[in-house]
Design a protein around this motif. Structure first.
Motif, PDB file in Angstrom:
ATOM      1  N   VAL A   1       0.843  -1.204   0.000  1.00  0.00           N
ATOM      2  CA  VAL A   1       0.000   0.000   0.000  1.00  0.00           C
ATOM      3  C   VAL A   1       0.876   1.250   0.000  1.00  0.00           C
ATOM      4  CG1 VAL A   1      -1.655   1.353   1.367  1.00  0.00           C
ATOM      5  CG2 VAL A   1      -2.013  -1.104   1.030  1.00  0.00           C
ATOM      6  N   LEU A   2       1.899   1.282   0.842  1.00  0.00           N
ATOM      7  CA  LEU A   2       2.798   2.438   0.881  1.00  0.00           C
ATOM      8  C   LEU A   2       3.453   2.678  -0.473  1.00  0.00           C
ATOM      9  CD1 LEU A   2       4.601   1.879   4.301  1.00  0.00           C
ATOM     10  CD2 LEU A   2       2.974   3.700   3.735  1.00  0.00           C
ATOM     11  N   ILE A   3       3.938   1.618  -1.093  1.00  0.00           N
ATOM     12  CA  ILE A   3       4.609   1.734  -2.386  1.00  0.00           C
ATOM     13  C   ILE A   3       3.618   2.180  -3.462  1.00  0.00           C
ATOM     14  CG2 ILE A   3       5.725   0.397  -4.228  1.00  0.00           C
ATOM     15  CD1 ILE A   3       7.102  -1.215  -1.937  1.00  0.00           C
ATOM     16  N   GLN A   4       2.440   1.558  -3.488  1.00  0.00           N
ATOM     17  CA  GLN A   4       1.444   1.926  -4.494  1.00  0.00           C
ATOM     18  C   GLN A   4       0.987   3.374  -4.335  1.00  0.00           C
ATOM     19  OE1 GLN A   4      -1.732  -1.065  -5.195  1.00  0.00           O
ATOM     20  NE2 GLN A   4      -0.465  -2.383  -3.897  1.00  0.00           N
TER      21      GLN A   4
ATOM     22  N   ALA B   1      10.837  10.423 -17.543  1.00  0.00           N
ATOM     23  CA  ALA B   1      10.613  11.323 -16.405  1.00  0.00           C
ATOM     24  C   ALA B   1       9.949  10.585 -15.245  1.00  0.00           C
ATOM     25  CB  ALA B   1       9.749  12.511 -16.841  1.00  0.00           C
ATOM     26  N   VAL B   2       8.919   9.793 -15.533  1.00  0.00           N
ATOM     27  CA  VAL B   2       8.224   9.040 -14.486  1.00  0.00           C
ATOM     28  C   VAL B   2       9.173   8.021 -13.862  1.00  0.00           C
ATOM     29  CG1 VAL B   2       6.396   7.342 -14.050  1.00  0.00           C
ATOM     30  CG2 VAL B   2       5.915   9.361 -15.423  1.00  0.00           C
ATOM     31  N   PHE B   3       9.922   7.324 -14.695  1.00  0.00           N
ATOM     32  CA  PHE B   3      10.844   6.304 -14.192  1.00  0.00           C
ATOM     33  C   PHE B   3      11.908   6.935 -13.296  1.00  0.00           C
ATOM     34  CE2 PHE B   3      14.389   3.314 -14.403  1.00  0.00           C
ATOM     35  CZ  PHE B   3      13.737   2.130 -14.083  1.00  0.00           C
ATOM     36  N   ALA B   4      12.487   8.046 -13.748  1.00  0.00           N
ATOM     37  CA  ALA B   4      13.525   8.725 -12.962  1.00  0.00           C
ATOM     38  C   ALA B   4      12.961   9.209 -11.625  1.00  0.00           C
ATOM     39  CB  ALA B   4      14.118   9.892 -13.750  1.00  0.00           C
ATOM     40  N   GLU B   5      11.785   9.798 -11.660  1.00  0.00           N
ATOM     41  CA  GLU B   5      11.165  10.303 -10.435  1.00  0.00           C
ATOM     42  C   GLU B   5      10.804   9.159  -9.488  1.00  0.00           C
ATOM     43  OE1 GLU B   5      10.070  13.556  -8.081  1.00  0.00           O
ATOM     44  OE2 GLU B   5      11.211  13.466  -9.938  1.00  0.00           O
ATOM     45  N   THR B   6      10.340   8.061 -10.046  1.00  0.00           N
ATOM     46  CA  THR B   6       9.973   6.900  -9.225  1.00  0.00           C
ATOM     47  C   THR B   6      11.198   6.303  -8.558  1.00  0.00           C
ATOM     48  OG1 THR B   6       8.064   6.442 -10.633  1.00  0.00           O
ATOM     49  CG2 THR B   6       8.857   4.638  -9.261  1.00  0.00           C
ATOM     50  N   THR B   7      12.264   6.108  -9.327  1.00  0.00           N
ATOM     51  CA  THR B   7      13.469   5.511  -8.744  1.00  0.00           C
ATOM     52  C   THR B   7      14.128   6.461  -7.739  1.00  0.00           C
ATOM     53  OG1 THR B   7      14.856   6.212 -10.609  1.00  0.00           O
ATOM     54  CG2 THR B   7      13.911   3.987 -10.697  1.00  0.00           C
TER      55      THR B   7
ATOM     56  N   ASP C   1      12.162   6.457  -0.535  1.00  0.00           N
ATOM     57  CA  ASP C   1      11.769   7.223   0.644  1.00  0.00           C
ATOM     58  C   ASP C   1      10.843   6.444   1.574  1.00  0.00           C
ATOM     59  OD1 ASP C   1      13.247   9.309  -0.362  1.00  0.00           O
ATOM     60  OD2 ASP C   1      11.516  10.521  -0.971  1.00  0.00           O
ATOM     61  N   VAL C   2      10.173   5.406   1.055  1.00  0.00           N
ATOM     62  CA  VAL C   2       9.304   4.619   1.935  1.00  0.00           C
ATOM     63  C   VAL C   2      10.119   3.920   3.017  1.00  0.00           C
ATOM     64  CG1 VAL C   2       7.501   4.272   0.183  1.00  0.00           C
ATOM     65  CG2 VAL C   2       9.247   2.516   0.528  1.00  0.00           C
ATOM     66  N   ALA C   3      11.428   3.803   2.814  1.00  0.00           N
ATOM     67  CA  ALA C   3      12.303   3.158   3.792  1.00  0.00           C
ATOM     68  C   ALA C   3      13.176   4.168   4.535  1.00  0.00           C
ATOM     69  CB  ALA C   3      13.182   2.122   3.098  1.00  0.00           C
ATOM     70  N   GLU C   4      12.813   5.437   4.482  1.00  0.00           N
ATOM     71  CA  GLU C   4      13.664   6.465   5.073  1.00  0.00           C
ATOM     72  C   GLU C   4      13.821   6.333   6.590  1.00  0.00           C
ATOM     73  OE1 GLU C   4      11.952  10.209   3.997  1.00  0.00           O
ATOM     74  OE2 GLU C   4      10.109   9.831   5.118  1.00  0.00           O
ATOM     75  N   ASN C   5      12.893   5.671   7.253  1.00  0.00           N
ATOM     76  CA  ASN C   5      12.997   5.506   8.707  1.00  0.00           C
ATOM     77  C   ASN C   5      13.912   4.361   9.115  1.00  0.00           C
ATOM     78  OD1 ASN C   5      11.302   7.665   9.239  1.00  0.00           O
ATOM     79  ND2 ASN C   5       9.477   6.405   9.076  1.00  0.00           N
ATOM     80  N   LEU C   6      14.374   3.576   8.154  1.00  0.00           N
ATOM     81  CA  LEU C   6      15.334   2.512   8.445  1.00  0.00           C
ATOM     82  C   LEU C   6      16.740   3.105   8.505  1.00  0.00           C
ATOM     83  CD1 LEU C   6      14.169  -0.300   5.994  1.00  0.00           C
ATOM     84  CD2 LEU C   6      13.660  -0.112   8.435  1.00  0.00           C
ATOM     85  N   GLY C   7      17.587   2.503   9.255  1.00  0.00           N
ATOM     86  CA  GLY C   7      18.985   2.901   9.256  1.00  0.00           C
ATOM     87  C   GLY C   7      19.644   2.473   7.957  1.00  0.00           C
ATOM     88  N   ALA C   8      20.901   2.849   7.800  1.00  0.00           N
ATOM     89  CA  ALA C   8      21.633   2.518   6.573  1.00  0.00           C
ATOM     90  C   ALA C   8      21.693   1.011   6.348  1.00  0.00           C
ATOM     91  CB  ALA C   8      23.040   3.112   6.622  1.00  0.00           C
TER      92      ALA C   8
END
Length: 175
Positions: free
Chosen positions: A46-49, A132-138, A143-150
């Motif tokens: 759901v987050l990714i979609q 453009a869509v592909f570049a923006e998506t990648t 960012d959906v994983a931004e709360n994870l550490g490295a």
């Protein structure tokens, strides 16, 4: 610490402490806190979609139109392959292609090897939009994983790569 036991002292980094939501009782599909693994995958989906839909909307595309454009941005693909790869019936794909073709973003052509085979490619306008869509998506999807550490982000990247590669549906898959 025994596998399957939670250490509630900090964030999960793939090696040390774990939160109860990711402390899986291996082989059960459920974590120690009773959290269903399938439930977490559902919400990750759901987050990714949702993020993907936002990006597509910013480019005035539906998610399906953007996915179609990205699937054919580098080379024409057989319609039959696209139906299988995108998990669509041939009729549903034809309707999607009709709508996308009316916007002059894709075009159909007979295969040079077999005129019965229909190939789908992008128009110059569709190519620019797909890129453009592909570049923006990648750029924005991670960012959906931004709360994870490295370490967690690297683990997710490794697992996502393995899952996509094993599925047979990736940029390197040809038709």
């Amino acid at each position: 610490m025994k596998p399957g036991k939670a250490d509630f002292t900090g964030s999960w980094n793939g090696r040390a402490s774990r939160s109860p939501s990711v402390d899986w009782a291996f082989g059960t599909g459920r974590g120690a806190a009773g959290v269903d693994y399938g439930d977490k995958l559902f919400w990750l989906s759901v987050l990714i979609q949702r993020r993907y839909a936002q990006i597509c909307a910013e480019h005035d595309l539906t998610s399906l139109q953007a996915t179609l454009l990205c699937a054919v941005k580098d080379e024409p693909r057989q319609m039959a392959y696209l139906a299988t790869a995108l998990g669509m019936t041939k009729n549903a794909l034809s309707q999607l292609v009709d709508r996308t073709e009316r916007r002059h973003l894709v075009s159909r052509a007979s295969s040079e090897q077999d005129r019965r085979v229909i190939m789908l490619g992008v128009t110059p306008t569709g190519k620019v939009l797909a890129e453009a869509v592909f570049a923006e998506t990648t750029k924005r999807l991670p960012d959906v994983a931004e709360n994870l550490g490295a370490d967690g982000q690297r683990d997710l990247e490794r697992l996502a790569t393995a899952i996509v590669d094993a599925s047979g549906v990736s940029a390197s898959t040809s038709s």
